[in-house]
Design an enzyme around this catalytic site. Structure first.
Site, short mmCIF file in Angstrom:
data_model
loop_
_atom_site.label_atom_id
_atom_site.label_comp_id
_atom_site.label_asym_id
_atom_site.label_seq_id
_atom_site.Cartn_x
_atom_site.Cartn_y
_atom_site.Cartn_z
CB THR A 1 -0.70 0.01 1.42
OG1 THR A 1 -1.81 1.21 0.95
CG2 THR A 1 0.02 0.45 2.52
CB CYS B 1 3.70 2.46 -6.66
SG CYS B 1 4.21 0.81 -5.03
CB SER C 1 4.93 -1.18 -2.45
OG SER C 1 3.67 -0.77 -2.27
CE LYS D 1 -4.46 -1.15 1.85
NZ LYS D 1 -4.15 -0.57 0.27
N GLY E 1 0.35 5.98 -6.55
CA GLY E 1 -0.58 5.46 -7.78
C GLY E 1 -0.52 5.57 -8.76
N GLY F 1 -1.93 4.83 10.25
CA GLY F 1 -2.32 4.14 8.80
C GLY F 1 -1.65 2.96 9.26
CB THR G 1 0.49 2.66 -4.66
OG1 THR G 1 1.47 2.10 -4.07
CG2 THR G 1 -0.36 3.78 -4.46
#
Length: 180
Positions: A5, A168, A133, A41, A165, A53, A171
């Site tokens: 995440t 990765c 990540s 999360k 996002g 988180g 993500t």
């Protein structure tokens, strides 16, 4: 680093008042498969006074949230004392040491990264922390946006997570944000 995440926390002053913001993407992966794209999360703790988180195993993170919230209750919401006590407990307990998760916890005054090895890390700038990540992508974007734009802290978190996002594979861009 967990391939799970991206979580980004930001605290600081904006328009003359202290703020705290945390955001996270919604992707849950198992190996190279996306199991869910809209997971939550991030959460508030201690009657909405602390933001948190996690990155890592979901089941492990829920265990850690419960333990941390119990410690916060016992310390009457004192974040500094709570993270230190939590870190000692996490490090000493054989079961907890095996949990595969990291956490960011923050309020308007403090921000910390907590790890399973008992680490309590306050970011060097005391303002921006990222885990997961895509954490380094989000952290880099947030530092640049904070230094070279007039964006609000919430917008910095949102745009930084979108950048992560896009870069990765663990993500996504289904971002959730909480703020104090």
């Amino acid at each position: 680093m967990f391939e799970a995440t991206t979580i980004l926390g930001y605290r600081g002053e904006y328009n003359g008042k202290q703020c705290a913001i945390i955001g996270g993407d919604g992707q849950v992966t198992f190996g190279n498969c996306v199991l869910k794209s809209n997971a939550t999360k991030i959460r508030t703790l201690y009657n909405g006074q602390i933001l948190s988180g996690f990155a890592g195993s979901t089941a492990d993170a829920f265990s850690l949230f419960d333990i941390f919230e119990r410690i916060l209750e016992g310390r009457k919401g004192d974040l500094v004392r709570s993270v230190l006590e939590f870190s000692k407990e996490w490090r000493k307990d054989k079961y907890l040491r095996k949990l595969e998760a990291m956490m960011i916890v923050l309020n308007a005054s403090h921000i910390y990264i907590l790890s399973g090895s008992g680490d309590v890390v306050e970011p060097e700038d005391g303002k921006i922390a990222a885990i997961g990540s895509g954490g380094n992508y989000a952290l880099s974007a947030a530092r640049a946006l904070a230094a070279y734009s007039a964006l609000s802290p919430r917008d910095i978190v949102e745009h930084s997570l979108h950048i992560a996002g896009e870069l990765c594979i663990y993500t996504n861009t289904q971002i959730k944000i909480l703020e104090l």
